[in-house]
Motif scaffolding. Structure first.
Motif, PDB file in Angstrom:
ATOM      1  N   UNK A  61       0.842  -1.194   0.000  1.00 57.84           N
ATOM      2  CA  UNK A  61       0.000   0.000   0.000  1.00 57.84           C
ATOM      3  C   UNK A  61       0.878   1.245   0.000  1.00 57.84           C
ATOM      4  N   UNK A  62       1.004   1.870  -1.164  1.00 52.20           N
ATOM      5  CA  UNK A  62       1.923   2.985  -1.403  1.00 52.20           C
ATOM      6  C   UNK A  62       1.707   4.143  -0.443  1.00 52.20           C
ATOM      7  N   UNK A  71      -0.272   4.168   2.345  1.00 57.32           N
ATOM      8  CA  UNK A  71      -0.438   3.777   3.751  1.00 57.32           C
ATOM      9  C   UNK A  71       0.872   3.312   4.372  1.00 57.32           C
ATOM     10  N   UNK A  72       1.905   3.124   3.529  1.00 54.45           N
ATOM     11  CA  UNK A  72       3.219   2.636   3.973  1.00 54.45           C
ATOM     12  C   UNK A  72       3.068   1.290   4.690  1.00 54.45           C
ATOM     13  N   UNK A  73       2.233   0.443   4.115  1.00 49.69           N
ATOM     14  CA  UNK A  73       1.908  -0.806   4.808  1.00 49.69           C
ATOM     15  C   UNK A  73       1.814  -1.974   3.837  1.00 49.69           C
ATOM     16  N   UNK A  74       1.722  -3.160   4.408  1.00 56.72           N
ATOM     17  CA  UNK A  74       1.545  -4.399   3.666  1.00 56.72           C
ATOM     18  C   UNK A  74       0.247  -5.058   4.119  1.00 56.72           C
ATOM     19  N   UNK A  75      -0.699  -5.238   3.199  1.00 60.42           N
ATOM     20  CA  UNK A  75      -1.932  -5.965   3.509  1.00 60.42           C
ATOM     21  C   UNK A  75      -1.698  -7.459   3.351  1.00 60.42           C
ATOM     22  N   UNK A 119       6.466   4.560   0.623  1.00 57.86           N
ATOM     23  CA  UNK A 119       6.263   4.094  -0.744  1.00 57.86           C
ATOM     24  C   UNK A 119       6.694   2.647  -1.000  1.00 57.86           C
ATOM     25  N   UNK A 120       6.081   1.706  -0.281  1.00 56.31           N
ATOM     26  CA  UNK A 120       6.356   0.289  -0.564  1.00 56.31           C
ATOM     27  C   UNK A 120       5.829  -0.109  -1.938  1.00 56.31           C
ATOM     28  N   UNK A 121       6.617  -0.947  -2.635  1.00 52.60           N
ATOM     29  CA  UNK A 121       6.161  -1.405  -3.941  1.00 52.60           C
ATOM     30  C   UNK A 121       6.433  -2.888  -4.139  1.00 52.60           C
ATOM     31  N   UNK A 122       7.591  -3.251  -4.713  1.00 50.40           N
ATOM     32  CA  UNK A 122       7.831  -4.643  -5.076  1.00 50.40           C
ATOM     33  C   UNK A 122       7.859  -5.590  -3.891  1.00 50.40           C
ATOM     34  N   UNK A 123       7.419  -6.833  -4.143  1.00 49.07           N
ATOM     35  CA  UNK A 123       7.365  -7.866  -3.100  1.00 49.07           C
ATOM     36  C   UNK A 123       7.858  -9.190  -3.673  1.00 49.07           C
ATOM     37  N   UNK A 124       8.662  -9.916  -2.910  1.00 47.60           N
ATOM     38  CA  UNK A 124       8.898 -11.336  -3.167  1.00 47.60           C
ATOM     39  C   UNK A 124       8.763 -12.065  -1.836  1.00 47.60           C
ATOM     40  N   UNK A 181      11.038  -0.442  -0.511  1.00 49.62           N
ATOM     41  CA  UNK A 181      10.497   0.861  -0.130  1.00 49.62           C
ATOM     42  C   UNK A 181      11.078   1.892  -1.091  1.00 49.62           C
ATOM     43  N   UNK A 182      10.296   2.268  -2.091  1.00 47.88           N
ATOM     44  CA  UNK A 182      10.811   3.072  -3.195  1.00 47.88           C
ATOM     45  C   UNK A 182      11.173   4.495  -2.788  1.00 47.88           C
ATOM     46  N   UNK A 183      10.618   4.976  -1.685  1.00 46.71           N
ATOM     47  CA  UNK A 183      10.957   6.303  -1.192  1.00 46.71           C
ATOM     48  C   UNK A 183      12.167   6.300  -0.292  1.00 46.71           C
TER      49      UNK A 183
END
Length: 402
Positions: free
Chosen positions: A218-219, A221-225, A244-249, A261-263
């Motif tokens: 969640x870009x 909210x700075x969170x992971x659902x 700014x979280x984005x990519x996940x593995x 965290x892209x930011x």
């Protein structure tokens, strides 16, 4: 006029500092009603491999897989603005068209368009109140379940009764940006069959290898659902401690998620059992997209601001090698055997193939403007590139060798 000015400002702000995913605000395009689909005609020209980009460091001369990419198809349509393209395990591909066309384009690996799925839903049909009538989404990214029977899609923003202003890339945690939803698409019926609330401006989606959880970054909210894949309920929303979280593995044992965290300069590790978050690696500026080697030993990351791609030891978080690509490397894909990764360079209208063993760029090929999404289609050993202006370009890499 005001809408056009607003989007132009949004696009400009998104570029500042190189930390925002600027192409989420597609320059020069305003939100509109769905466009009647135009014909999508695959073409199969015999095109020789373009010369490598002079910006890219080249691999070992004469390497057997150095110039194996061959362009085979291009699909273009006024009804597409693909933010991403994602292949499933069985020859199905989904192109997510954001708010510009409110749809998901479904393709076969041979280039045939099977269906255009509208992002319109009646939320009350899924037990969600407060938004009467039809609501629309803005599909960003997708992830297939391991069996290929479903795909989960994130929606950048929602539109309809009870929703506020459209989401933005330039946001702050807790600034009131509306939360959004993830959809589940049944790949047999090609219809949305579940809708789950997540955070604000959800971007990337990943499925754990054991298929038990769906993870959404969640870009705003700075969170992971964390969604239970069986009950289709959000069971946790984990604060990632950075913007700014984005990519996940996800680790092969499904216990740990790694989120870019892209930011920042950080990738964090999330223990999915305890919800503990820790810094895993600091590979460069603006880490955006992650892929993992098939054996789980290495994680690869694009650093959008640095203009680099890095190889990381998953056991230690150590950066093993870094290669500079062309301008603004965004999304990546990895071949099924893990021998190559493919990176789209948004600012250079190109795609680079990198040998994973030594992180040398083997080949750089031209694309249409603004390549933003990429996937490896395993049944035909193809690389599909999504260009934000409205096209998909397919490259054959069936000659890839170890």
């Amino acid at each position: 006029m005001l809408t056009t000015i607003w989007f132009a400002v949004k696009a400009l702000v998104g570029f500042v500092g190189g930390l925002f995913s600027a192409s989420d605000a597609k320059p020069g395009v305003t939100t509109s009603a769905p466009v009647k689909p135009a014909a999508i005609a695959p073409v199969t020209p015999e095109i020789p491999a373009p010369a490598p980009s002079p910006e890219a460091k080249q691999g070992t001369a004469g390497a057997s897989d150095a110039t194996s990419l061959v362009r085979t198809m291009r699909m273009a349509s006024q009804s597409m603005s693909p933010k991403s393209i994602v292949a499933g395990p069985g020859g199905l591909l989904l192109a997510q068209n954001m708010m510009y066309h409110h749809s998901i384009s479904v393709f076969r690996a041979d280039g045939a368009l099977l269906k255009t799925i509208p992002d319109s839903v009646t939320l009350s049909d899924f037990g969600i109140t407060g938004h009467p009538g039809v609501s629309k989404g803005a599909p960003v990214e997708a992830a297939f379940t391991p069996d290929g029977k479903s795909a989960w899609v994130s929606n950048y923003s929602m539109y309809g009764s009870g929703f506020g202003p459209e989401g933005l890339d330039s946001c702050r945690k807790g600034d009131g940006t509306d939360t959004s939803y993830a959809y589940r698409v049944n790949t047999s019926t090609l219809a949305v069959d579940a809708v789950v609330p997540v955070g604000a401006v959800p971007k990337y989606v990943a499925i754990t290898p054991d298929a038990s959880k769906v993870l959404v970054s969640n870009w705003c909210s700075w969170s992971l659902s964390v969604i239970d894949a069986t009950t289709t309920k959000e069971t946790a929303r984990i604060d990632l401690g950075g913007k700014y979280p984005r990519g996940i593995v996800v680790s092969p044992d499904s216990r740990t998620a790694y989120v870019a965290l892209m930011g920042s300069q950080r990738i964090v590790a999330v223990d999915l059992a305890t919800k503990a978050v820790s810094t895993f690696a600091e590979p460069g500026n603006g880490p955006r997209h992650l892929v993992m080697s098939p054996d789980g030993k290495f994680i690869y990351v694009t650093n959008n601001t640095s203009g680099t791609v890095a190889k990381i030891d998953r056991a230690t978080g150590a950066v093993l090698a870094t290669v500079k690509t062309a301008s603004e490397p965004r999304s990546m894909a990895i071949s099924s055997d893990g021998l190559a990764i493919y990176v789209v360079n948004y600012g250079s209208a190109s795609m680079s193939k990198i040998r994973t063993s030594d992180m040398h760029i083997l080949q750089t090929v031209t694309t249409d403007a603004s390549p933003i999404g990429i996937t490896y289609e395993p049944t035909k050993k193809q690389v599909w590139v999504a260009c934000y202006g409205g096209s998909l370009i397919v490259f054959d890499d069936s000659k890839l060798k170890g």
